[in-house]
Design a protein around this motif. Sequence first.
Motif, PDB file in Angstrom:
ATOM      1  N   TYR A   4       0.824  -1.200   0.000  1.00 33.66           N
ATOM      2  CA  TYR A   4       0.000   0.000   0.000  1.00 33.66           C
ATOM      3  C   TYR A   4       0.863   1.256   0.000  1.00 33.66           C
ATOM      4  CZ  TYR A   4      -3.751  -3.179   1.085  1.00 33.66           C
ATOM      5  OH  TYR A   4      -4.645  -4.201   1.025  1.00 33.66           O
ATOM      6  N   VAL A   5       0.315   2.323  -0.584  1.00 31.76           N
ATOM      7  CA  VAL A   5       0.946   3.633  -0.590  1.00 31.76           C
ATOM      8  C   VAL A   5      -0.070   4.626  -0.034  1.00 31.76           C
ATOM      9  CG1 VAL A   5       1.882   5.497  -2.011  1.00 31.76           C
ATOM     10  CG2 VAL A   5       2.418   3.126  -2.574  1.00 31.76           C
ATOM     11  N   ILE A   6       0.400   5.473   0.883  1.00 30.56           N
ATOM     12  CA  ILE A   6      -0.433   6.556   1.408  1.00 30.56           C
ATOM     13  C   ILE A   6       0.143   7.861   0.868  1.00 30.56           C
ATOM     14  CG2 ILE A   6      -1.308   7.721   3.460  1.00 30.56           C
ATOM     15  CD1 ILE A   6      -0.760   5.095   5.009  1.00 30.56           C
ATOM     16  N   VAL A   7      -0.715   8.670   0.242  1.00 27.99           N
ATOM     17  CA  VAL A   7      -0.305   9.957  -0.315  1.00 27.99           C
ATOM     18  C   VAL A   7      -0.849  11.065   0.573  1.00 27.99           C
ATOM     19  CG1 VAL A   7      -0.469  11.525  -2.285  1.00 27.99           C
ATOM     20  CG2 VAL A   7      -0.326   9.049  -2.672  1.00 27.99           C
ATOM     21  N   SER A   8       0.049  11.880   1.117  1.00 29.83           N
ATOM     22  CA  SER A   8      -0.345  13.094   1.822  1.00 29.83           C
ATOM     23  C   SER A   8      -0.299  14.216   0.797  1.00 29.83           C
ATOM     24  CB  SER A   8       0.613  13.395   2.981  1.00 29.83           C
ATOM     25  OG  SER A   8       0.353  14.679   3.498  1.00 29.83           O
ATOM     26  N   ALA A   9      -1.458  14.763   0.450  1.00 30.65           N
ATOM     27  CA  ALA A   9      -1.559  15.668  -0.698  1.00 30.65           C
ATOM     28  C   ALA A   9      -1.446  17.141  -0.350  1.00 30.65           C
ATOM     29  CB  ALA A   9      -2.869  15.412  -1.435  1.00 30.65           C
ATOM     30  N   SER A  10      -1.041  17.468   0.859  1.00 26.03           N
ATOM     31  CA  SER A  10      -0.881  18.878   1.210  1.00 26.03           C
ATOM     32  C   SER A  10       0.456  19.403   0.712  1.00 26.03           C
ATOM     33  CB  SER A  10      -0.954  19.057   2.727  1.00 26.03           C
ATOM     34  OG  SER A  10      -0.772  20.416   3.068  1.00 26.03           O
ATOM     35  N   HIS A  11       0.487  20.688   0.358  1.00 27.38           N
ATOM     36  CA  HIS A  11       1.724  21.336  -0.078  1.00 27.38           C
ATOM     37  C   HIS A  11       2.451  21.964   1.096  1.00 27.38           C
ATOM     38  CE1 HIS A  11      -0.512  22.437  -4.074  1.00 27.38           C
ATOM     39  NE2 HIS A  11      -0.578  21.159  -3.792  1.00 27.38           N
ATOM     40  N   SER A  15       1.861  19.539   7.896  1.00 26.98           N
ATOM     41  CA  SER A  15       0.417  19.625   7.653  1.00 26.98           C
ATOM     42  C   SER A  15      -0.348  18.567   8.443  1.00 26.98           C
ATOM     43  CB  SER A  15       0.129  19.438   6.165  1.00 26.98           C
ATOM     44  OG  SER A  15       0.423  18.102   5.778  1.00 26.98           O
ATOM     45  N   GLU A  16      -1.628  18.839   8.641  1.00 27.67           N
ATOM     46  CA  GLU A  16      -2.509  17.848   9.266  1.00 27.67           C
ATOM     47  C   GLU A  16      -2.645  16.625   8.367  1.00 27.67           C
ATOM     48  OE1 GLU A  16      -4.339  17.580  12.378  1.00 27.67           O
ATOM     49  OE2 GLU A  16      -2.597  18.846  12.696  1.00 27.67           O
ATOM     50  N   SER A  17      -2.635  16.828   7.055  1.00 31.42           N
ATOM     51  CA  SER A  17      -2.717  15.683   6.129  1.00 31.42           C
ATOM     52  C   SER A  17      -1.523  14.757   6.330  1.00 31.42           C
ATOM     53  CB  SER A  17      -2.764  16.172   4.686  1.00 31.42           C
ATOM     54  OG  SER A  17      -3.903  16.958   4.470  1.00 31.42           O
ATOM     55  N   GLY A  18      -0.337  15.324   6.477  1.00 30.29           N
ATOM     56  CA  GLY A  18       0.852  14.518   6.733  1.00 30.29           C
ATOM     57  C   GLY A  18       0.765  13.785   8.049  1.00 30.29           C
ATOM     58  N   ARG A  19       0.266  14.486   9.086  1.00 32.52           N
ATOM     59  CA  ARG A  19       0.117  13.856  10.399  1.00 32.52           C
ATOM     60  C   ARG A  19      -0.872  12.695  10.325  1.00 32.52           C
ATOM     61  NH1 ARG A  19      -3.169  13.517  14.409  1.00 32.52           N
ATOM     62  NH2 ARG A  19      -4.695  14.957  13.554  1.00 32.52           N
ATOM     63  N   ILE A  20      -1.984  12.906   9.657  1.00 34.20           N
ATOM     64  CA  ILE A  20      -2.995  11.856   9.527  1.00 34.20           C
ATOM     65  C   ILE A  20      -2.452  10.679   8.712  1.00 34.20           C
ATOM     66  CG2 ILE A  20      -5.238  11.315   8.484  1.00 34.20           C
ATOM     67  CD1 ILE A  20      -6.044  14.231   9.330  1.00 34.20           C
ATOM     68  N   ALA A  21      -1.718  10.973   7.634  1.00 30.93           N
ATOM     69  CA  ALA A  21      -1.139   9.904   6.808  1.00 30.93           C
ATOM     70  C   ALA A  21      -0.165   9.056   7.630  1.00 30.93           C
ATOM     71  CB  ALA A  21      -0.433  10.500   5.595  1.00 30.93           C
ATOM     72  N   ARG A  22       0.682   9.695   8.429  1.00 29.65           N
ATOM     73  CA  ARG A  22       1.625   8.951   9.283  1.00 29.65           C
ATOM     74  C   ARG A  22       0.882   8.148  10.343  1.00 29.65           C
ATOM     75  NH1 ARG A  22       4.031  13.734   8.370  1.00 29.65           N
ATOM     76  NH2 ARG A  22       3.417  14.598  10.399  1.00 29.65           N
ATOM     77  N   HIS A  23      -0.165   8.735  10.923  1.00 27.99           N
ATOM     78  CA  HIS A  23      -0.975   8.032  11.927  1.00 27.99           C
ATOM     79  C   HIS A  23      -1.625   6.791  11.310  1.00 27.99           C
ATOM     80  CE1 HIS A  23      -3.590   7.520  15.423  1.00 27.99           C
ATOM     81  NE2 HIS A  23      -4.559   7.282  14.547  1.00 27.99           N
ATOM     82  N   MET A  24      -2.188   6.948  10.116  1.00 29.64           N
ATOM     83  CA  MET A  24      -2.808   5.806   9.438  1.00 29.64           C
ATOM     84  C   MET A  24      -1.781   4.705   9.187  1.00 29.64           C
ATOM     85  SD  MET A  24      -5.329   7.597   6.690  1.00 29.64           S
ATOM     86  CE  MET A  24      -5.908   6.037   6.078  1.00 29.64           C
ATOM     87  N   ASN A  25      -0.598   5.104   8.725  1.00 23.31           N
ATOM     88  CA  ASN A  25       0.443   4.118   8.459  1.00 23.31           C
ATOM     89  C   ASN A  25       0.805   3.375   9.738  1.00 23.31           C
ATOM     90  OD1 ASN A  25       2.315   2.619   7.038  1.00 23.31           O
ATOM     91  ND2 ASN A  25       3.865   4.202   7.053  1.00 23.31           N
ATOM     92  N   ASP A  26       1.010   4.108  10.817  1.00 24.10           N
ATOM     93  CA  ASP A  26       1.405   3.479  12.085  1.00 24.10           C
ATOM     94  C   ASP A  26       0.331   2.570  12.648  1.00 24.10           C
ATOM     95  OD1 ASP A  26       3.798   4.863  11.940  1.00 24.10           O
ATOM     96  OD2 ASP A  26       3.162   6.441  13.338  1.00 24.10           O
ATOM     97  N   HIS A  27      -0.921   3.022  12.617  1.00 24.73           N
ATOM     98  CA  HIS A  27      -1.989   2.313  13.313  1.00 24.73           C
ATOM     99  C   HIS A  27      -2.785   1.329  12.454  1.00 24.73           C
ATOM    100  CE1 HIS A  27      -1.388   4.393  17.078  1.00 24.73           C
ATOM    101  NE2 HIS A  27      -1.148   5.481  16.346  1.00 24.73           N
ATOM    102  N   TYR A  28      -2.846   1.547  11.163  1.00 32.37           N
ATOM    103  CA  TYR A  28      -3.653   0.671  10.315  1.00 32.37           C
ATOM    104  C   TYR A  28      -2.821  -0.207   9.380  1.00 32.37           C
ATOM    105  CZ  TYR A  28      -7.352   3.613  12.060  1.00 32.37           C
ATOM    106  OH  TYR A  28      -8.199   4.286  12.886  1.00 32.37           O
ATOM    107  N   PHE A  29      -1.598   0.227   9.089  1.00 31.68           N
ATOM    108  CA  PHE A  29      -0.743  -0.531   8.185  1.00 31.68           C
ATOM    109  C   PHE A  29       0.534  -1.013   8.870  1.00 31.68           C
ATOM    110  CE2 PHE A  29      -3.296   2.213   5.447  1.00 31.68           C
ATOM    111  CZ  PHE A  29      -3.778   1.293   4.524  1.00 31.68           C
TER     112      PHE A  29
END
Length: 92
Positions: A4-11, A15-29
Amino acid sequence: MSKYVIVSASHRPNSESGRIARHMNDHYFEGKADLIDLYEVDLPMWNGEREASASVTAVQTMLDAADGIVVVAPEWHGMAPAGLKNLFLWCN
């Protein structure tokens, strides 16, 4: 095993998008998903004629190898970020 690949699309940095992407990776993947942070990758703007840079090629390779892609994108005034659209253009 699925890849799987998680894309944080914020520039934006931090960013909160980056924080959420890292959280998802840690907790769900279990930290096993590849993470593409569009702020860090800083893809050149696609114009239909430019050669793919090393960062573009790396992202294309990651996405080609993925069985699934999760996109974490902020909504900016009713629109997706331009960097996400740029990613889609580079990676058809």
